[in-house]
Each structure stands twice: as C-alpha cells, then as structure tokens.
Write a protein that holds these residues in place. Structure first.
Motif, PDB file in Angstrom:
ATOM      1  N   ILE A  62       0.840  -1.207   0.000  1.00 19.39           N
ATOM      2  CA  ILE A  62       0.000   0.000   0.000  1.00 19.39           C
ATOM      3  C   ILE A  62       0.875   1.256   0.000  1.00 19.39           C
ATOM      4  O   ILE A  62       0.643   2.191  -0.772  1.00 19.39           O
ATOM      5  CB  ILE A  62      -0.964  -0.007   1.203  1.00 19.39           C
ATOM      6  CG1 ILE A  62      -1.981  -1.137   1.015  1.00 19.39           C
ATOM      7  CG2 ILE A  62      -1.671   1.346   1.352  1.00 19.39           C
ATOM      8  CD1 ILE A  62      -2.851  -1.399   2.215  1.00 19.39           C
ATOM      9  N   ALA A  63       1.899   1.277   0.831  1.00 20.40           N
ATOM     10  CA  ALA A  63       2.802   2.426   0.866  1.00 20.40           C
ATOM     11  C   ALA A  63       3.567   2.563  -0.449  1.00 20.40           C
ATOM     12  O   ALA A  63       3.783   3.675  -0.953  1.00 20.40           O
ATOM     13  CB  ALA A  63       3.774   2.295   2.035  1.00 20.40           C
ATOM     14  N   GLN A  65       2.464   1.609  -3.361  1.00 19.69           N
ATOM     15  CA  GLN A  65       1.501   2.130  -4.340  1.00 19.69           C
ATOM     16  C   GLN A  65       1.417   3.646  -4.232  1.00 19.69           C
ATOM     17  O   GLN A  65       1.417   4.354  -5.231  1.00 19.69           O
ATOM     18  CB  GLN A  65       0.125   1.496  -4.130  1.00 19.69           C
ATOM     19  CG  GLN A  65      -0.986   2.109  -4.980  1.00 19.69           C
ATOM     20  CD  GLN A  65      -0.813   1.888  -6.473  1.00 19.69           C
ATOM     21  OE1 GLN A  65      -0.720   0.759  -6.921  1.00 19.69           O
ATOM     22  NE2 GLN A  65      -0.757   2.964  -7.241  1.00 19.69           N
ATOM     23  N   GLU A  66       1.363   4.163  -3.010  1.00 20.01           N
ATOM     24  CA  GLU A  66       1.288   5.612  -2.815  1.00 20.01           C
ATOM     25  C   GLU A  66       2.552   6.301  -3.331  1.00 20.01           C
ATOM     26  O   GLU A  66       2.478   7.357  -3.957  1.00 20.01           O
ATOM     27  CB  GLU A  66       1.056   5.918  -1.333  1.00 20.01           C
ATOM     28  CG  GLU A  66      -0.313   5.479  -0.862  1.00 20.01           C
ATOM     29  CD  GLU A  66      -0.485   5.564   0.653  1.00 20.01           C
ATOM     30  OE1 GLU A  66      -1.594   5.244   1.102  1.00 20.01           O
ATOM     31  OE2 GLU A  66       0.471   5.915   1.366  1.00 20.01           O
ATOM     32  N   THR A  67       3.697   5.700  -3.081  1.00 18.77           N
ATOM     33  CA  THR A  67       4.965   6.262  -3.572  1.00 18.77           C
ATOM     34  C   THR A  67       4.990   6.276  -5.092  1.00 18.77           C
ATOM     35  O   THR A  67       5.380   7.269  -5.714  1.00 18.77           O
ATOM     36  CB  THR A  67       6.146   5.440  -3.026  1.00 18.77           C
ATOM     37  OG1 THR A  67       6.136   5.487  -1.601  1.00 18.77           O
ATOM     38  CG2 THR A  67       7.474   5.970  -3.547  1.00 18.77           C
ATOM     39  N   GLN A  69       2.356   6.204  -7.116  1.00 20.38           N
ATOM     40  CA  GLN A  69       1.350   7.150  -7.620  1.00 20.38           C
ATOM     41  C   GLN A  69       1.893   8.577  -7.608  1.00 20.38           C
ATOM     42  O   GLN A  69       1.671   9.345  -8.542  1.00 20.38           O
ATOM     43  CB  GLN A  69       0.061   7.061  -6.798  1.00 20.38           C
ATOM     44  CG  GLN A  69      -0.771   5.846  -7.128  1.00 20.38           C
ATOM     45  CD  GLN A  69      -2.011   5.731  -6.252  1.00 20.38           C
ATOM     46  OE1 GLN A  69      -2.068   6.280  -5.161  1.00 20.38           O
ATOM     47  NE2 GLN A  69      -2.985   4.984  -6.727  1.00 20.38           N
ATOM     48  N   ALA A  70       2.594   8.929  -6.542  1.00 25.92           N
ATOM     49  CA  ALA A  70       3.181  10.277  -6.460  1.00 25.92           C
ATOM     50  C   ALA A  70       4.235  10.465  -7.548  1.00 25.92           C
ATOM     51  O   ALA A  70       4.289  11.510  -8.201  1.00 25.92           O
ATOM     52  CB  ALA A  70       3.793  10.497  -5.076  1.00 25.92           C
TER      53      ALA A  70
END
Length: 93
Positions: A62-63, A65-67, A69-70
């Motif tokens: 999940i983390a 994915q966020e990295t 996406q950014a």
C-alpha cells in the motif's frame, strides 16, 4: 534461501523522456528488484509492464503504491502495482 514475492506494475501515459529512469529509481530506492520488463510506445502513448520482486521491499504494498502514484503524477503517467496473487486467483472461481 529467500522466498520471492512478486507484484505486477503497469505504467501508462504520454511518452516523454525519463519515465523508465524515474520508475526504476523509485523501485531501486525501495529495495524492489525488476525481474521482467516489457515496454512499448504506440502513437505517442507509453506503456510498460514490470514483474518485480517485492520480498525485500522497504515499504508494504500500500505504501509502495502511494509512492509510485506520487512519482507517476510527477512523471505524467499512471502507475498501478498489484500483487501477483490477484492474477493467479482471478480465474479460479
């Protein structure tokens, strides 16, 4: 012997310089190893699929994915990471 854990990453967007470098740097910085990669450009649209080993990743999925996406937002592409189990089990039902 370490067990491997794979995920599939897709990257799509308008082609521009630095997409592969930007994505691979994020993965390397987070301990994610690229085990297979396919990339093409169709009429200016960049598409890339990566199989990666996340068993030594510094972040959970999940983390990560966020990295990604950014990073994708700054590169002008959409990046999605999915655990390989999604593909293994989606046709079992």
């Amino acid at each position: 012997m370490n067990e491997t854990e794979h995920a599939v990453i897709t990257v799509m967007g308008q082609d521009r310089v630095g997409i592969v470098a930007g994505v691979s740097k994020i993965l390397a910085d987070n301990g994610v190893n690229i085990v297979d990669i396919s990339q093409t450009i169709m009429q200016g649209i960049f598409a890339m699929i990566l199989m990666v080993d996340i068993s030594q990743a510094k972040q959970d999925l999940i983390a990560l994915q966020e990295t990604l996406q950014a990073a994708g937002a700054s590169l002008g592409v959409r990046i999605v990471i999915q655990h390989e189990d999604i593909f293994r089990y989606m046709h079992r039902i």
